[in-house]
Design an enzyme around this catalytic site. Structure first.
Site, PDB file in Angstrom:
ATOM      1  N   ARG A 121       0.524  -1.262   0.009  1.00  0.00           N
ATOM      2  CA  ARG A 121       0.088  -0.179   0.092  1.00  0.00           C
ATOM      3  C   ARG A 121       0.615   1.084  -0.433  1.00  0.00           C
ATOM      4  O   ARG A 121       2.254   1.559   0.741  1.00  0.00           O
ATOM      5  CB  ARG A 121      -0.893   0.388   1.026  1.00  0.00           C
ATOM      6  N   ASP A 137       1.175   4.487   1.427  1.00  0.00           N
ATOM      7  CA  ASP A 137       1.128   5.277   1.793  1.00  0.00           C
ATOM      8  C   ASP A 137       1.234   6.721   1.486  1.00  0.00           C
ATOM      9  O   ASP A 137       2.356   7.163   1.466  1.00  0.00           O
ATOM     10  CB  ASP A 137       1.128   4.803   3.289  1.00  0.00           C
ATOM     11  N   GLU A 179      -3.393   4.666  -1.437  1.00  0.00           N
ATOM     12  CA  GLU A 179      -4.764   5.255  -0.931  1.00  0.00           C
ATOM     13  C   GLU A 179      -4.411   6.562  -0.966  1.00  0.00           C
ATOM     14  O   GLU A 179      -3.350   7.497  -0.943  1.00  0.00           O
ATOM     15  CB  GLU A 179      -3.439   5.156   1.142  1.00  0.00           C
ATOM     16  N   GLN A 181     -12.315  13.551   8.146  1.00  0.00           N
ATOM     17  CA  GLN A 181     -12.275  12.409   9.199  1.00  0.00           C
ATOM     18  C   GLN A 181     -13.123  12.434   9.997  1.00  0.00           C
ATOM     19  O   GLN A 181     -13.075  13.638  10.756  1.00  0.00           O
ATOM     20  CB  GLN A 181     -11.108  11.674   8.682  1.00  0.00           C
ATOM     21  N   ARG A 194      -7.071   9.754  16.015  1.00  0.00           N
ATOM     22  CA  ARG A 194      -7.835   8.026  15.527  1.00  0.00           C
ATOM     23  C   ARG A 194      -7.263   6.945  16.634  1.00  0.00           C
ATOM     24  O   ARG A 194      -7.828   5.867  16.189  1.00  0.00           O
ATOM     25  CB  ARG A 194      -6.388   8.237  14.991  1.00  0.00           C
TER      26      ARG A 194
END
Length: 490
Positions: free
Chosen positions: A188, A190, A230, A340, A394
């Site tokens: 991935r 990032d 991503e 988010q 988070r």
């Protein structure tokens, strides 16, 4: 794409790599793949492993590369290539601070002067998009006393690579080779959307970024690796990047499901079903927050939902979490809303099992490769205590499970229901066939897979209350489920 993936921190589910493997070979055996979040040195840095001091070494507290290869023996393994930055404590950066132009790593790190050799105005600097408050630079002192402004897009301890520099490219190539040798099948990329800084733009997912993606994908494929990108951005960016890579996230699905569940409507979701890329990793929740920006407007580009509808999603989440999601969610520089929601998906729905399993069923019924985050699989609610200790928003969705908590969660109805959905998606032949969907006059959705005599159908209604019903048929008979209890009993 068949099979379902698990997204997990090795230390927060099981404790280390051998115990994670035991779970994957045991109660979680229906997962065909696992994305193990950063397990490098150190896995518990300031950004939970996304600030590697040594990106090529497994943290010995978690295990070794042999443990990763043992996990990979029976399933696909995804790992992160942290392409934008390294830790300020990395050997390469420390050497550069000490030796400057004489360092073999000189040029590897992005400085203010690299991007703005002739200086920059206030307008030039504030044009850059940053997912945190403030400016994306940190002053570091060289051994000779000079101070250099180094780009730090995310945290002061995460120093950005100059990905156009040959030494940075050589570093990334070395890490890719190490991952492949360790049994990793997919990487991935990032934070790749921030990797290229282009004066005169916001430097997020520009044409220059897309060109770099093409180049790094080529390098990864030379190593025999698939590439997952991503990018939290306007949905058109996902559509643009999907043809360039093997896999891209469907980040728009989660906010659209939250919108549908909150409003009782499905028109915005139906529009996304019409245009979404099929080489997608479908998610509801990840180790980051629930991306709302992915479905919203950007500049003069309209979103799948508008600004007011985005704000309404945040407001409903705040009500469901008794205001905590507002405390935990960060508003980026120059923005009026967070991009988010920092909450678990279950918490954002007020722990309503019917709504949660409806959303999970839709995710698992769509084309692409579903991925379940370990906290979501276990029906986790916000870890307020962890957030209070760290101050990192988070962390509400990054709970560390004790063995006792894990046993309790695995026995819960919500988790057993999700495991049943995973098993159905992984084993029923219909999911290898053709997919179609329809929306009726009431806004109810029907998602259906068919292969010969095998059929897997999901019917979903958002109003007047969330309801779902799945029916699977084939030569060996059929089954039906329309509740958490019915799913958990399968």
């Amino acid at each position: 794409m068949t099979g379902v993936d698990l997204l997990v921190y090795a230390d927060r589910l099981g404790g280390d790599l051998p115990r994670l493997r035991a779970l994957l070979d045991g109660p979680l055996r229906d997962f065909a793949g696992v994305h193990i979040l950063p397990f490098f040195v150190p896995f518990d840095g300031a950004d939970a492993g996304f600030d590697p001091i040594d990106h090529g070494t497994v943290d010995p507290r978690l295990g070794t590369w042999d443990d990763v290869r043992a996990i990979a023996a029976n399933r696909e393994v995804t790992a992160d290539l942290i392409v934008n930055h390294v830790s300020s404590e990395s050997a390469e950066f420390v050497d550069w601070l000490a030796l400057g132009e004489e360092s073999t790593h000189d040029g590897m790190f992005l400085t203010f002067d690299t991007v703005f050799p002739d200086g920059a105005s206030e307008h030039d600097i504030t044009a850059f998009y940053r997912p945190r408050p403030g400016l994306p630079f940190t002053a570091y002192r060289m051994a000779d006393g000079r101070r250099r402004l180094v780009w730090t897009t995310f945290m002061p301890s995460q120093v950005d690579l100059d990905v156009a520099n040959d030494r940075a490219r050589a570093y990334l190539r070395r890490i890719l080779a190490t991952l492949r040798a360790g049994g990793v099948t997919t990487v991935r990329l990032d934070a790749v959307g921030y990797a290229v800084k282009t004066p005169g733009s916001d430097s997020f997912m520009t044409e220059e970024t897309l060109e770099f993606v093409r180049e790094i994908v080529g390098i990864a494929r030379e190593e025999g690796l698939r590439v997952l990108v991503e990018v939290h951005a306007h949905y058109s960016q996902q559509l643009a990047i999907a043809p360039l890579v093997d896999l891209v996230y469907d980040f728009a699905l989660a906010p659209l499901l939250l919108h549908s569940l909150g409003t009782g409507t499905s028109d915005r979701l139906a529009e996304w079903l019409r245009i979404r890329p099929e080489n997608a990793i479908t998610v509801l929740d990840t180790h980051d927050g629930i991306g709302i920006i992915d479905a919203g407007p950007s500049g003069d580009r309209p979103g799948l939902i508008d600004q007011d509808e985005m704000a309404a999603i945040f407001a409903r989440a705040a009500e469901a979490t008794h205001g905590h999601s507002t405390l935990a969610s960060v508003i980026p520089a120059w923005m009026s809303l967070p991009h988010q929601i920092n909450a678990t998906f279950f918490s954002a729905l007020g722990a309503d099992a019917a709504s949660y399993l409806l959303a999970r069923a839709v995710q698992l019924w769509l084309p692409g490769r579903p991925q379940l985050y370990y906290v979501g699989l276990l029906g986790g609610l916000d870890d307020v205590a962890l957030f209070d200790r760290t101050g990192q928003g988070r962390d509400v969705n990054r709970h560390v499970y004790t063995p006792e908590e894990l046993d309790t969660a695995l026995g819960s109805e919500v988790t057993r229901a999700q495991l049943a959905l995973v098993r159905l998606r992984s084993t029923h032949a219909a999911f290898k066939g053709s997919f179609r969907y329809r929306v009726d006059a009431n806004g109810d959705l029907a998602l259906e897979w068919e292969l010969g005599d095998e059929r897997a159908a999901l019917e979903v209604s958002f109003a007047p209350a969330p309801r779902f019903r799945l029916r699977l048929t084939g030569p060996d008979g059929g089954l039906t489920a329309d509740s958490a209890a019915a799913l958990a009993a399968l």
